[in-house]
Design a protein around this motif. Structure first.
Motif, PDB file in Angstrom:
ATOM      1  N   ASP A  77       0.665  -1.167   0.058  1.00  0.00           N
ATOM      2  CA  ASP A  77       0.221  -0.206   0.310  1.00  0.00           C
ATOM      3  C   ASP A  77       1.103   0.656  -0.168  1.00  0.00           C
ATOM      4  O   ASP A  77      -0.195   2.937   0.010  1.00  0.00           O
ATOM      5  CB  ASP A  77      -0.850  -0.034   1.123  1.00  0.00           C
ATOM      6  N   SER A  78       2.505   1.196   0.235  1.00  0.00           N
ATOM      7  CA  SER A  78       2.914   2.776   0.809  1.00  0.00           C
ATOM      8  C   SER A  78       3.723   3.363  -0.899  1.00  0.00           C
ATOM      9  O   SER A  78       4.572   3.811  -1.046  1.00  0.00           O
ATOM     10  CB  SER A  78       3.873   1.887   1.598  1.00  0.00           C
ATOM     11  N   VAL A  79       3.070   2.129  -1.377  1.00  0.00           N
ATOM     12  CA  VAL A  79       4.487   2.455  -2.629  1.00  0.00           C
ATOM     13  C   VAL A  79       3.240   2.253  -4.234  1.00  0.00           C
ATOM     14  O   VAL A  79       2.766   1.542  -4.757  1.00  0.00           O
ATOM     15  CB  VAL A  79       5.866   1.035  -3.306  1.00  0.00           C
ATOM     16  N   ASP A  80       3.216   3.075  -5.441  1.00  0.00           N
ATOM     17  CA  ASP A  80       2.920   3.624  -6.500  1.00  0.00           C
ATOM     18  C   ASP A  80       2.761   2.400  -6.698  1.00  0.00           C
ATOM     19  O   ASP A  80       4.904   2.761  -7.178  1.00  0.00           O
ATOM     20  CB  ASP A  80       1.952   5.099  -6.684  1.00  0.00           C
ATOM     21  N   PRO A 119      11.625   1.515   6.369  1.00  0.00           N
ATOM     22  CA  PRO A 119      11.808   1.653   5.201  1.00  0.00           C
ATOM     23  C   PRO A 119      12.714   0.739   4.742  1.00  0.00           C
ATOM     24  O   PRO A 119      13.195   0.173   5.287  1.00  0.00           O
ATOM     25  CB  PRO A 119      12.392   3.249   5.366  1.00  0.00           C
ATOM     26  N   ARG A 120      12.882   0.815   3.326  1.00  0.00           N
ATOM     27  CA  ARG A 120      13.413  -0.683   3.135  1.00  0.00           C
ATOM     28  C   ARG A 120      13.939  -0.418   1.976  1.00  0.00           C
ATOM     29  O   ARG A 120      13.307   0.506   0.669  1.00  0.00           O
ATOM     30  CB  ARG A 120      13.026  -1.943   2.952  1.00  0.00           C
ATOM     31  N   GLN A 127      18.039  -3.542  -8.777  1.00  0.00           N
ATOM     32  CA  GLN A 127      17.774  -2.903  -9.580  1.00  0.00           C
ATOM     33  C   GLN A 127      16.409  -3.049  -8.580  1.00  0.00           C
ATOM     34  O   GLN A 127      15.877  -4.417  -8.485  1.00  0.00           O
ATOM     35  CB  GLN A 127      17.865  -3.484 -11.033  1.00  0.00           C
ATOM     36  N   GLY A 128      15.192  -1.718  -8.915  1.00  0.00           N
ATOM     37  CA  GLY A 128      13.659  -2.263  -8.372  1.00  0.00           C
ATOM     38  C   GLY A 128      13.526  -0.985  -7.014  1.00  0.00           C
ATOM     39  O   GLY A 128      14.759  -0.219  -6.691  1.00  0.00           O
ATOM     40  N   PRO A 129      12.598  -0.873  -7.058  1.00  0.00           N
ATOM     41  CA  PRO A 129      11.866  -0.304  -6.251  1.00  0.00           C
ATOM     42  C   PRO A 129      12.518  -0.112  -5.069  1.00  0.00           C
ATOM     43  O   PRO A 129      12.006  -1.447  -4.579  1.00  0.00           O
ATOM     44  CB  PRO A 129      10.305  -0.376  -6.336  1.00  0.00           C
ATOM     45  N   ASN A 130      12.235   0.844  -4.178  1.00  0.00           N
ATOM     46  CA  ASN A 130      12.568   0.748  -2.771  1.00  0.00           C
ATOM     47  C   ASN A 130      10.952   0.220  -2.269  1.00  0.00           C
ATOM     48  O   ASN A 130      10.093   1.602  -2.001  1.00  0.00           O
ATOM     49  CB  ASN A 130      13.168   1.680  -2.139  1.00  0.00           C
ATOM     50  N   VAL A 131      10.703  -0.704  -1.887  1.00  0.00           N
ATOM     51  CA  VAL A 131       9.487  -0.737  -1.076  1.00  0.00           C
ATOM     52  C   VAL A 131       9.204  -1.221   0.331  1.00  0.00           C
ATOM     53  O   VAL A 131      10.713  -1.748   0.835  1.00  0.00           O
ATOM     54  CB  VAL A 131       8.979  -2.390  -2.156  1.00  0.00           C
TER      55      VAL A 131
END
Length: 142
Positions: A77-80, A119-120, A127-131
């Protein structure tokens, strides 16, 4: 994937001078013994909801009185924009689902010590988003 994680955990436990009974099992086939473990840890579990959440209930029930339950998962829910095709996080048990079970009035007392989004950041070179993660730590009253 499981064996390298257990190997690292065994080394860390040995370095810390603690004894741990590490197990990697198919919980649907071999559920844990109720009340048998001082620590039950679920890290990014890929457990689908089942009828009555039988599987996750068996995991929660495995925590001994006075023991700790630690559940960590992604905070979707925290990441678009972080979506995978054919994957709906609502189909899988998430830390908030487990927190809801702990307060469902089944007669077992729990104290939720931590239930928060943290936070992570992706490790360097990956590579990739910080989810962010959702961390749930609860102690079974003993």
């Amino acid at each position: 994937m499981v064996e390298p994680a257990i190997d690292r955990a065994e080394k860390a436990a040995g370095d810390a001078g603690v004894s741990v009974d590490w197990r990697a099992v198919d919980l649907a086939v071999d559920p844990p013994e109720p009340g048998a473990y001082d620590l039950v840890s679920l890290q990014y579990p890929a457990l689908r909801h089942d009828a009555g959440d039988r599987l996750i209930r068996s995991i929660v029930d495995a925590v001994a009185p006075g023991g700790t339950l630690l559940v960590v998962g992604h905070s979707f829910d925290s990441v678009d924009g972080h979506h995978h095709p054919h994957f709906d996080p609502a189909d899988y048990v998430q830390p908030p689902d487990v927190a809801d079970l702990l307060g469902d009035g089944d007669g077992d007392g729990w104290t939720i010590e931590v239930h928060e989004v943290r936070p992570r950041e992706m490790p360097e070179g990956r590579q990739g988003p910080n989810v962010p993660d959702v961390v749930l730590r609860a102690r079974r009253d003993g």
